[in-house]
Design a protein around this motif. Structure first.
Motif, PDB file in Angstrom:
ATOM      1  N   THR A  89      47.506  35.498  51.508  1.00 53.87           N
ATOM      2  CA  THR A  89      47.671  36.891  51.085  1.00 53.87           C
ATOM      3  C   THR A  89      48.131  37.789  52.235  1.00 53.87           C
ATOM      4  N   GLN A  90      47.513  37.599  53.418  1.00 52.98           N
ATOM      5  CA  GLN A  90      47.794  38.485  54.550  1.00 52.98           C
ATOM      6  C   GLN A  90      49.264  38.428  54.947  1.00 52.98           C
ATOM      7  N   GLU A 140      49.243  44.682  46.091  1.00 51.66           N
ATOM      8  CA  GLU A 140      47.993  44.573  46.847  1.00 51.66           C
ATOM      9  C   GLU A 140      47.686  43.130  47.258  1.00 51.66           C
ATOM     10  N   GLY A 141      48.704  42.460  47.742  1.00 55.01           N
ATOM     11  CA  GLY A 141      48.516  41.111  48.274  1.00 55.01           C
ATOM     12  C   GLY A 141      48.507  40.036  47.214  1.00 55.01           C
ATOM     13  N   ILE A 163      51.253  40.574  52.666  1.00 52.78           N
ATOM     14  CA  ILE A 163      51.066  42.000  52.964  1.00 52.78           C
ATOM     15  C   ILE A 163      51.843  42.371  54.230  1.00 52.78           C
ATOM     16  N   ASP A 164      51.709  41.508  55.262  1.00 54.03           N
ATOM     17  CA  ASP A 164      52.384  41.771  56.535  1.00 54.03           C
ATOM     18  C   ASP A 164      53.904  41.821  56.385  1.00 54.03           C
TER      19      ASP A 164
END
Ligand SMILES: Nc1ncnc2c1ncn2[C@@H]1O[C@H](COP(=O)(O)OP(=O)(O)OP(=O)(O)O)[C@@H](O)[C@H]1O
Ligand SMILES: [Mg+2]
Length: 365
Positions: free
Chosen positions: A267-268, A248-249, A271-272
């Motif tokens: 974090t993004q 979850e990042g 996730i990406d």
């Protein structure tokens, strides 16, 4: 104008491709440092710039002049080779003045230049000797003197200080930096010395297998490495690499019976990437004893088992393992000494400036 523009330069020896498409735009007056593992093509690139090797394809400009097929002696470059060749039958003084005499410099200018250069390089007492009567480091300084006596558009230095003792090396490094400040001549300089690279360079080009991996300021190379290779190659002691699970990042590091949830700024991007694991890159100075005022949200506290410590003077490096991977922490000498006795130490990991890499390709995330 001493700007150097290198466009899609390749160099092959028969089937062996040594330089595989080099693009570099070096500004007029810039101090460029070229680094990379042995055999990656640094000297070959220097020889191509100097015109001592024909290039296989691509183009080379100095200032506005396309010098791709210009004779070496007409390129207005002074070079110090990795294997410096002096004229064996000439004295040190003659070695330094010879190039100036050939270029028909006025006599009084030659006299004063030789004097200045000899003083700068601390070889005044050697001027009457022949190269065979010199040590390796002294010969290297004479080779340097021969280049510095001239006022070319570009200096090329291939590991010019490699044979000097540590103290002289540091002195010469400072002299070269001062000289560059004073003359403002473009310099391309090859070194294996991390400190030389970081302190001398306006920009650093990091090469591997005939390809430039990153071209940037020392700050960018150190703090914002393009990939795992650059991160690992630059910096001493080297960067730590720890494999983490992405959840979850956030990043989870499981190590023995400890589990740490590590918070990172980007974090993004993680996730990406869609990756299930990533490599967390941490400079040793990001792993320290707990700081009383550490308020950042990126601090992880933990206990590190210490296998060995290495005092360097101002700080002590402690070697331990995190998730099966060796990491180095940078401790104060006092905490380091205690860690050696206890075999473990309380540390904080600050992931606020950590960098992340793809576990297979080593690309930055
Ligand atoms: N004349 C040649 N013929 C064939 N291969 C060559 C020739 N000269 C160099 N090479 C090869 O090209 C590669 C790059 O050599 P180069 O001397 O440029 O490396 P380098 O980066 O300067 O290494 P070092 O740090 O050890 O000085 C090496 O693999 C070398 O063996
Ligand atoms: Mg070389």
């Amino acid at each position: 104008m001493g700007a150097i523009t290198i466009q899609e330069l390749t160099k092959s020896y028969g089937e062996t491709n040594v330089l595989k498409g080099i693009d570099l735009a070096i500004d007029d007056g810039e101090f460029l440092i070229l680094v990379g593992p042995s055999g990656c093509g640094k000297s070959t690139l220097m020889n191509c710039i100097a015109g001592l090797e024909d290039i296989t394809s691509g183009e080379l400009f100095i200032g506005d002049d396309n010098v791709t097929s210009v004779n070496p002696k007409d390129r207005d470059i002074a070079m110090v080779f990795q294997s410096y060749a002096l004229y064996p039958t000439m004295t040190v003084e003659r070695n330094i003045r010879f190039g100036l005499e050939m270029r028909k410099y006025p006599k009084d200018e030659i006299e004063s230049t030789v004097k200045d250069v000899a003083k700068l390089l601390q070889i005044e007492h050697l001027l009457d000797r022949k190269p065979s009567q010199l040590s390796g480091g002294q010969r290297q300084r004479v080779a340097m003197g021969r280049a510095l006596a001239r006022s070319p558009r570009v200096f090329l230095f291939d590991e010019p200080l490699s044979n000097l003792d540590a103290k002289l090396r540091v002195e010469m490094r400072t002299e070269i930096k001062k000289l560059h400040k004073r003359l403002g001549t473009t310099i391309v300089y090859v070194t294996h010395d991390q400190v030389e690279a970081m302190t001398l360079a306006d920009r650093i080009a990091v090469m591997k297998d005939g390809i430039v991996q990153q071209f940037g300021t020392p700050y960018e190379i150190y703090n914002d490495p393009a990939n795992r290779f650059v991160a690992d190659f630059m910096g001493s002691p080297a960067m730590n690499f720890v494999e983490c699970i992405v959840f979850e990042g956030n990043l989870i590091v499981e190590s023995g019976n400890q589990r740490h949830e590590v918070v990172i700024p980007n974090t993004q991007a993680v996730i990406d990437s869609g990756l299930e694991t990533v490599i967390l890159g941490l400079r040793p100075e990001m792993i320290t004893e707990p700081k009383p005022h550490a308020e950042s949200g990126y601090i992880t506290q933990m206990q590190l088992g210490v296998q060995v410590t290495e005092p360097t003077g101002p700080d002590t490096l402690a070697f331990g393992e995190w998730n099966g991977q060796e990491i180095q922490a940078r401790l104060s000498p006092e905490v380091g000494a205690q860690a050696e006795i206890d075999g473990e130490v309380q540390i904080q990991v600050d992931t606020g400036k950590a960098v992340l890499f793809h576990p297979q390709t080593g690309a930055r995330i």
